[in-house]
Design a protein around this motif. Sequence first.
Motif, PDB file in Angstrom:
ATOM      1  N   GLU A 184      -9.802  11.868  12.116  1.00 40.44           N
ATOM      2  CA  GLU A 184      -9.499  11.898  13.548  1.00 40.44           C
ATOM      3  C   GLU A 184      -8.036  11.516  13.785  1.00 40.44           C
ATOM      4  OE1 GLU A 184     -13.885  10.653  15.425  1.00 40.44           O
ATOM      5  OE2 GLU A 184     -12.304   9.161  15.157  1.00 40.44           O
ATOM      6  N   ILE A 185      -7.627  10.466  13.102  1.00 41.70           N
ATOM      7  CA  ILE A 185      -6.230  10.049  13.226  1.00 41.70           C
ATOM      8  C   ILE A 185      -5.322  11.168  12.745  1.00 41.70           C
ATOM      9  CG2 ILE A 185      -4.540   8.323  12.530  1.00 41.70           C
ATOM     10  CD1 ILE A 185      -6.822   6.423  11.972  1.00 41.70           C
ATOM     11  N   ARG A 186      -5.702  11.734  11.619  1.00 39.87           N
ATOM     12  CA  ARG A 186      -4.870  12.789  11.032  1.00 39.87           C
ATOM     13  C   ARG A 186      -4.693  13.957  11.992  1.00 39.87           C
ATOM     14  NH1 ARG A 186      -2.709  15.925   7.173  1.00 39.87           N
ATOM     15  NH2 ARG A 186      -3.919  17.550   6.129  1.00 39.87           N
ATOM     16  N   ARG A 187      -5.741  14.290  12.701  1.00 43.15           N
ATOM     17  CA  ARG A 187      -5.630  15.406  13.639  1.00 43.15           C
ATOM     18  C   ARG A 187      -4.778  15.033  14.848  1.00 43.15           C
ATOM     19  NH1 ARG A 187     -10.865  16.795  11.617  1.00 43.15           N
ATOM     20  NH2 ARG A 187     -11.818  15.136  12.849  1.00 43.15           N
ATOM     21  N   LYS A 188      -4.845  13.775  15.239  1.00 40.76           N
ATOM     22  CA  LYS A 188      -4.068  13.379  16.426  1.00 40.76           C
ATOM     23  C   LYS A 188      -2.586  13.206  16.110  1.00 40.76           C
ATOM     24  CE  LYS A 188      -7.583  11.351  19.370  1.00 40.76           C
ATOM     25  NZ  LYS A 188      -7.865  10.293  20.365  1.00 40.76           N
ATOM     26  N   VAL A 189      -2.304  12.647  14.941  1.00 43.51           N
ATOM     27  CA  VAL A 189      -0.908  12.455  14.564  1.00 43.51           C
ATOM     28  C   VAL A 189      -0.427  13.725  13.883  1.00 43.51           C
ATOM     29  CG1 VAL A 189       0.708  11.076  13.245  1.00 43.51           C
ATOM     30  CG2 VAL A 189      -1.263   9.998  14.284  1.00 43.51           C
ATOM     31  N   ASN A 190       0.107  14.614  14.660  1.00 44.17           N
ATOM     32  CA  ASN A 190       0.485  15.921  14.118  1.00 44.17           C
ATOM     33  C   ASN A 190       1.609  15.781  13.107  1.00 44.17           C
ATOM     34  OD1 ASN A 190      -0.161  16.495  17.326  1.00 44.17           O
ATOM     35  ND2 ASN A 190      -1.120  17.875  15.898  1.00 44.17           N
ATOM     36  N   GLY A 191       1.389  16.429  11.973  1.00 44.59           N
ATOM     37  CA  GLY A 191       2.445  16.490  10.976  1.00 44.59           C
ATOM     38  C   GLY A 191       2.332  15.464   9.867  1.00 44.59           C
ATOM     39  N   VAL A 192       1.372  14.570   9.948  1.00 46.13           N
ATOM     40  CA  VAL A 192       1.254  13.572   8.888  1.00 46.13           C
ATOM     41  C   VAL A 192       0.413  14.157   7.737  1.00 46.13           C
ATOM     42  CG1 VAL A 192      -0.834  12.445   9.784  1.00 46.13           C
ATOM     43  CG2 VAL A 192       0.792  11.143   8.406  1.00 46.13           C
ATOM     44  N   SER A 193       0.865  13.890   6.526  1.00 44.96           N
ATOM     45  CA  SER A 193       0.097  14.340   5.365  1.00 44.96           C
ATOM     46  C   SER A 193      -0.967  13.306   5.041  1.00 44.96           C
ATOM     47  CB  SER A 193       1.020  14.528   4.168  1.00 44.96           C
ATOM     48  OG  SER A 193       1.542  13.285   3.758  1.00 44.96           O
ATOM     49  N   GLU A 194      -1.978  13.733   4.279  1.00 40.32           N
ATOM     50  CA  GLU A 194      -3.041  12.787   3.928  1.00 40.32           C
ATOM     51  C   GLU A 194      -2.482  11.598   3.158  1.00 40.32           C
ATOM     52  OE1 GLU A 194      -6.226  14.577   1.860  1.00 40.32           O
ATOM     53  OE2 GLU A 194      -6.982  15.650   3.610  1.00 40.32           O
ATOM     54  N   LYS A 195      -1.560  11.901   2.287  1.00 42.22           N
ATOM     55  CA  LYS A 195      -0.989  10.828   1.478  1.00 42.22           C
ATOM     56  C   LYS A 195      -0.296   9.780   2.341  1.00 42.22           C
ATOM     57  CE  LYS A 195       2.968  10.131  -1.392  1.00 42.22           C
ATOM     58  NZ  LYS A 195       4.137  10.825  -1.934  1.00 42.22           N
ATOM     59  N   MET A 196       0.529  10.249   3.257  1.00 42.47           N
ATOM     60  CA  MET A 196       1.276   9.337   4.116  1.00 42.47           C
ATOM     61  C   MET A 196       0.348   8.556   5.031  1.00 42.47           C
ATOM     62  SD  MET A 196       4.456   8.909   3.831  1.00 42.47           S
ATOM     63  CE  MET A 196       4.115   8.806   2.092  1.00 42.47           C
ATOM     64  N   LEU A 197      -0.680   9.233   5.531  1.00 39.47           N
ATOM     65  CA  LEU A 197      -1.604   8.550   6.414  1.00 39.47           C
ATOM     66  C   LEU A 197      -2.347   7.455   5.659  1.00 39.47           C
ATOM     67  CD1 LEU A 197      -2.859   8.179   9.118  1.00 39.47           C
ATOM     68  CD2 LEU A 197      -4.488   9.999   8.607  1.00 39.47           C
ATOM     69  N   ALA A 198      -2.798   7.782   4.459  1.00 40.55           N
ATOM     70  CA  ALA A 198      -3.507   6.784   3.657  1.00 40.55           C
ATOM     71  C   ALA A 198      -2.604   5.590   3.384  1.00 40.55           C
ATOM     72  CB  ALA A 198      -3.975   7.420   2.350  1.00 40.55           C
ATOM     73  N   GLN A 199      -1.378   5.874   3.010  1.00 41.16           N
ATOM     74  CA  GLN A 199      -0.432   4.811   2.702  1.00 41.16           C
ATOM     75  C   GLN A 199      -0.155   3.942   3.938  1.00 41.16           C
ATOM     76  OE1 GLN A 199       4.023   5.258   1.332  1.00 41.16           O
ATOM     77  NE2 GLN A 199       2.688   6.299  -0.099  1.00 41.16           N
ATOM     78  N   THR A 200       0.064   4.619   5.053  1.00 41.34           N
ATOM     79  CA  THR A 200       0.343   3.903   6.297  1.00 41.34           C
ATOM     80  C   THR A 200      -0.817   2.991   6.663  1.00 41.34           C
ATOM     81  OG1 THR A 200       1.696   5.746   7.055  1.00 41.34           O
ATOM     82  CG2 THR A 200       0.903   4.215   8.715  1.00 41.34           C
ATOM     83  N   LEU A 201      -2.031   3.534   6.565  1.00 42.13           N
ATOM     84  CA  LEU A 201      -3.193   2.737   6.942  1.00 42.13           C
ATOM     85  C   LEU A 201      -3.376   1.558   5.988  1.00 42.13           C
ATOM     86  CD1 LEU A 201      -5.604   5.616   7.956  1.00 42.13           C
ATOM     87  CD2 LEU A 201      -4.763   3.784   9.427  1.00 42.13           C
ATOM     88  N   GLN A 202      -3.083   1.788   4.718  1.00 46.42           N
ATOM     89  CA  GLN A 202      -3.203   0.687   3.764  1.00 46.42           C
ATOM     90  C   GLN A 202      -2.208  -0.424   4.087  1.00 46.42           C
ATOM     91  OE1 GLN A 202      -2.750   2.634   0.021  1.00 46.42           O
ATOM     92  NE2 GLN A 202      -4.832   3.454   0.042  1.00 46.42           N
ATOM     93  N   ASN A 203      -0.994  -0.026   4.424  1.00 50.79           N
ATOM     94  CA  ASN A 203       0.007  -1.028   4.792  1.00 50.79           C
ATOM     95  C   ASN A 203      -0.428  -1.807   6.019  1.00 50.79           C
ATOM     96  OD1 ASN A 203       1.752  -0.393   2.698  1.00 50.79           O
ATOM     97  ND2 ASN A 203       2.884   1.104   3.901  1.00 50.79           N
ATOM     98  N   LEU A 204      -0.840  -1.068   7.033  1.00 52.81           N
ATOM     99  CA  LEU A 204      -1.227  -1.728   8.280  1.00 52.81           C
ATOM    100  C   LEU A 204      -2.445  -2.622   8.064  1.00 52.81           C
ATOM    101  CD1 LEU A 204      -0.688   1.140  10.866  1.00 52.81           C
ATOM    102  CD2 LEU A 204       0.779  -0.816  10.402  1.00 52.81           C
TER     103      LEU A 204
END
Lengths: 140, 140
Positions: A58-78
């Motif tokens: 859901e996040i991935r669809r809302k944040v246009n342009g983010v790759s799965e890798k970056m999203l996973a990394q971002t969420l892990q950091n947060l």
Amino acid sequence: MDGMSASSDQSASLASALQRGALFAANCPSRTVFKHVTSLWGVLVLIVLLAGTHRFSEIRRKVNGVSEKMLAQTLQNLEADGFVLRKVYPVVPPHVEYTLTALGEETARHVNALAELIERSYPQIAALQNAQQASESASR
Amino acid sequence: MDGMSASSDQSASLASALQRGALFAANCPSRTVFKHVTSLWGVLVLIVLLAGTHRFSEIRRKVNGVSEKMLAQTLQNLEADGFVLRKVYPVVPPHVEYTLTALGEETARHVNALAELIERSYPQIAALQNAQQASESASR
DNA sequence: GTAAGTACGTACAAAAAGGTTAGTGTGATG
DNA sequence: CATCACACTAACCTTTTTGTACGTACTTAC
């Protein structure tokens, strides 16, 4: 909170700089946390989560342009910084939910305010940039 | 190879997501402005300038760890975006002063609030990270 | 006269960020 | 029965960012 004149004394400015926090120290760990929340993907994720709990895609669809890798990394950091909570449901198609913690929500509100300010003033900024480009090319 | 079809298909969800601004669009120019103000050096410069007008090397001394090149670049970006004003005195040892514009001041206040929040909560964050590391090594 | 300071610009190198592709294992959908 | 969706991970590569070192044109201080 003013009253602090632009002092030229280095030790005084250093002291005042360090009083307000560690962000001004050269190799300070809070800079890392700061980069996590102010990175583009970090910001957008925080704003999305401000609207409530979301699943990964859901996040991935809302944040246009983010790759799965970056999203996973971002969420892990947060998550590691205590801004988001990760809840895993051990079901067969994976189901993971992300929610803001209290700290995350407070942070996200600040981030959102900043984002809204910039978005609101962007037309003005763009106009200024066009004007500057015009005067530059005129001087050449 | 997706994403280009987004202009028609996702426009509905895009519209709702983008109601509060363009930051969520994939290749939106306001993201660039946002990165300028939320980059580490951008943030620290804005906070320093919140205390008043500074010269180049004054900022450099206050923002520990910034190189001349990065500071120059950061200031140029912030100037081009209309956050800071650059005033040059044509004297023989160069003299340049940087001041926040009205927009810059408003932005800097937001940024400062965010920075202060993170600095204040950093001890808590660090404690959490230590606890997580401890539980990780315990599970191994 | 030698060194330092001022406010940068530039060339090159290093590091970090980010993208792409492929793969996991199951289960629902067609 | 083939494909997609889920929530990632790992390897690999490209792009972007950042650091380092040096140069500038001149002045002041030692």
